[in-house]
Scaffold this motif. Structure first.
Motif, PDB file in Angstrom:
ATOM      1  N   ILE A   1       2.817  18.488 -17.540  1.00 39.29           N
ATOM      2  CA  ILE A   1       1.755  19.652 -18.012  1.00 39.29           C
ATOM      3  C   ILE A   1       2.201  20.920 -17.856  1.00 39.29           C
ATOM      4  N   GLU A   2       3.379  21.224 -16.753  1.00 38.08           N
ATOM      5  CA  GLU A   2       4.251  22.505 -16.842  1.00 38.08           C
ATOM      6  C   GLU A   2       4.993  22.896 -17.786  1.00 38.08           C
ATOM      7  N   GLU A   3       5.829  21.499 -18.174  1.00 36.41           N
ATOM      8  CA  GLU A   3       6.774  21.676 -19.539  1.00 36.41           C
ATOM      9  C   GLU A   3       5.991  21.787 -20.760  1.00 36.41           C
ATOM     10  N   ALA A   4       4.779  21.083 -20.874  1.00 37.63           N
ATOM     11  CA  ALA A   4       3.791  21.352 -21.972  1.00 37.63           C
ATOM     12  C   ALA A   4       3.598  22.964 -22.203  1.00 37.63           C
ATOM     13  N   ARG A   5       3.008  23.446 -20.990  1.00 34.59           N
ATOM     14  CA  ARG A   5       2.923  24.980 -20.836  1.00 34.59           C
ATOM     15  C   ARG A   5       3.747  25.898 -21.317  1.00 34.59           C
ATOM     16  N   ASP A   6       4.873  25.439 -20.628  1.00 34.80           N
ATOM     17  CA  ASP A   6       6.078  26.468 -20.984  1.00 34.80           C
ATOM     18  C   ASP A   6       6.471  26.441 -22.368  1.00 34.80           C
ATOM     19  N   ALA A   7       6.466  25.054 -23.020  1.00 31.74           N
ATOM     20  CA  ALA A   7       6.661  24.964 -24.340  1.00 31.74           C
ATOM     21  C   ALA A   7       5.782  25.744 -25.131  1.00 31.74           C
ATOM     22  N   ALA A   8       4.542  25.811 -24.846  1.00 30.15           N
ATOM     23  CA  ALA A   8       3.470  26.380 -25.523  1.00 30.15           C
ATOM     24  C   ALA A   8       3.656  28.023 -25.509  1.00 30.15           C
ATOM     25  N   LYS A   9       3.946  28.203 -24.272  1.00 30.51           N
ATOM     26  CA  LYS A   9       4.191  29.873 -24.081  1.00 30.51           C
ATOM     27  C   LYS A   9       5.433  30.393 -24.820  1.00 30.51           C
ATOM     28  N   LYS A  10       6.502  29.462 -24.895  1.00 31.58           N
ATOM     29  CA  LYS A  10       7.754  29.902 -25.527  1.00 31.58           C
ATOM     30  C   LYS A  10       7.348  29.942 -27.032  1.00 31.58           C
ATOM     31  N   GLU A  11       6.557  28.934 -27.708  1.00 34.94           N
ATOM     32  CA  GLU A  11       6.213  28.697 -29.035  1.00 34.94           C
ATOM     33  C   GLU A  11       5.390  30.032 -29.267  1.00 34.94           C
TER      34      GLU A  11
ATOM     35  N   ARG B   1       0.805  -1.157   0.038  1.00 33.45           N
ATOM     36  CA  ARG B   1       0.047  -0.284  -0.090  1.00 33.45           C
ATOM     37  C   ARG B   1       0.740   1.214  -0.088  1.00 33.45           C
ATOM     38  N   LYS B   2       2.035   1.057   0.781  1.00 36.46           N
ATOM     39  CA  LYS B   2       3.016   2.413   0.838  1.00 36.46           C
ATOM     40  C   LYS B   2       3.597   2.508  -0.614  1.00 36.46           C
ATOM     41  N   GLN B   3       3.707   1.552  -1.375  1.00 35.13           N
ATOM     42  CA  GLN B   3       4.415   1.580  -2.509  1.00 35.13           C
ATOM     43  C   GLN B   3       3.356   2.194  -3.416  1.00 35.13           C
ATOM     44  N   GLN B   4       2.167   1.675  -3.462  1.00 33.83           N
ATOM     45  CA  GLN B   4       1.128   2.122  -4.346  1.00 33.83           C
ATOM     46  C   GLN B   4       0.970   3.561  -4.080  1.00 33.83           C
ATOM     47  N   ALA B   5       1.002   4.099  -2.924  1.00 31.45           N
ATOM     48  CA  ALA B   5       0.678   5.512  -2.550  1.00 31.45           C
ATOM     49  C   ALA B   5       1.916   6.279  -3.183  1.00 31.45           C
ATOM     50  N   ASP B   6       3.056   5.737  -2.865  1.00 28.85           N
ATOM     51  CA  ASP B   6       4.149   6.300  -3.570  1.00 28.85           C
ATOM     52  C   ASP B   6       4.136   6.384  -5.118  1.00 28.85           C
ATOM     53  N   MET B   7       3.774   5.447  -5.613  1.00 27.55           N
ATOM     54  CA  MET B   7       3.637   5.402  -7.341  1.00 27.55           C
ATOM     55  C   MET B   7       2.843   6.410  -7.538  1.00 27.55           C
ATOM     56  N   LEU B   8       1.796   6.444  -6.838  1.00 23.30           N
ATOM     57  CA  LEU B   8       0.647   7.363  -7.213  1.00 23.30           C
ATOM     58  C   LEU B   8       0.840   8.928  -7.070  1.00 23.30           C
ATOM     59  N   ARG B   9       1.772   9.224  -5.899  1.00 29.55           N
ATOM     60  CA  ARG B   9       2.315  10.508  -5.764  1.00 29.55           C
ATOM     61  C   ARG B   9       3.277  10.636  -6.867  1.00 29.55           C
ATOM     62  N   GLU B  10       4.146   9.797  -7.163  1.00 33.13           N
ATOM     63  CA  GLU B  10       5.346  10.190  -8.311  1.00 33.13           C
ATOM     64  C   GLU B  10       4.466  10.159  -9.517  1.00 33.13           C
ATOM     65  N   ALA B  11       3.445   9.350  -9.838  1.00 33.81           N
ATOM     66  CA  ALA B  11       2.719   9.788 -11.218  1.00 33.81           C
ATOM     67  C   ALA B  11       2.238  11.025 -11.304  1.00 33.81           C
ATOM     68  N   ASP B  12       1.540  11.593 -10.240  1.00 33.85           N
ATOM     69  CA  ASP B  12       0.895  12.658 -10.027  1.00 33.85           C
ATOM     70  C   ASP B  12       1.754  13.973 -10.329  1.00 33.85           C
ATOM     71  N   ARG B  13       2.969  13.619  -9.658  1.00 35.05           N
ATOM     72  CA  ARG B  13       4.236  14.722  -9.850  1.00 35.05           C
ATOM     73  C   ARG B  13       4.622  14.772 -11.039  1.00 35.05           C
ATOM     74  N   MET B  14       4.718  13.485 -11.956  1.00 30.28           N
ATOM     75  CA  MET B  14       5.407  13.463 -13.271  1.00 30.28           C
ATOM     76  C   MET B  14       4.005  14.004 -14.206  1.00 30.28           C
ATOM     77  N   LYS B  15       2.834  14.036 -13.771  1.00 27.83           N
ATOM     78  CA  LYS B  15       1.703  14.335 -14.668  1.00 27.83           C
ATOM     79  C   LYS B  15       1.665  15.964 -14.388  1.00 27.83           C
ATOM     80  N   THR B  16       1.863  16.492 -13.346  1.00 29.33           N
ATOM     81  CA  THR B  16       2.120  17.820 -13.191  1.00 29.33           C
ATOM     82  C   THR B  16       3.338  18.525 -13.773  1.00 29.33           C
ATOM     83  N   GLN B  17       4.336  17.921 -13.959  1.00 31.66           N
ATOM     84  CA  GLN B  17       5.699  18.289 -14.557  1.00 31.66           C
ATOM     85  C   GLN B  17       5.401  18.296 -15.935  1.00 31.66           C
TER      86      GLN B  17
END
Length: 165
Positions: free
Chosen positions: A91-101, A73-89
């Protein structure tokens, strides 16, 4: 009443037979019986020990299973947090790239607009200059028809040149 009162000889032989039977049982029977009882007691003790051991192993296995489930359960929670962090990252990278473009497109559009404005201004000046020259040619042509006007225009131009120098 003879049946109820035994004779001394009968009692003596019954006592001798009982003593012999007792000695035989004491010598060979009793140890065999005690050995059987002891082996049965050992078997029961071993069964109890085995049952206690099995219960301890079962308890230990249950603890290990609970620990494994908690870890999973702890590993699952860690994986979900990591996946959420990666998703946010991402999205932010895509937003930054779109702003630059978008900034690049805006800069390119500004440069293009500035170039087109300069080109339009140049074309406008050329057209105004050509129009002014046409007008000037017509005015000069009209004024040059008269000799006095020609002399006056030449004198005026020479005076302007002298003032500039």
């Amino acid at each position: 009443m003879e049946l109820f009162t035994p004779d001394f000889g009968l009692i003596f032989w019954m006592f001798v037979a009982f003593a012999i039977l007792f000695l035989i049982l004491y010598k060979w029977g009793w140890p065999a019986i005690l050995k059987g009882v002891e082996s049965r007691a050992d078997l029961i003790d071993k069964g109890v020990e085995y049952a206690q051991s099995a219960k301890e192993q079962l308890d230990h296995a249950k603890e290990q299973a609970d620990a494994a489930i908690a870890e999973a359960r702890k590993q699952q929670a860690d994986m979900l947090r990591e996946a959420d962090r990666m998703k946010t990252q991402i999205i932010e990278e895509a937003r930054d790239a779109a702003k630059k473009e978008a900034a690049k497109v805006m800069d390119a559009a500004k440069v293009s607009i500035a170039q087109e404005r300069k080109e339009a201004e140049k074309q406008f000046r050329n057209e105004v200059s050509a129009f002014a020259l046409d007008i000037a040619a017509k005015v000069v042509k009209g004024e040059m028809a008269d000799k006095a006007q020609q002399k006056k225009l030449v004198d005026s131009l020479l005076n302007d040149m002298e003032k500039q120098n």
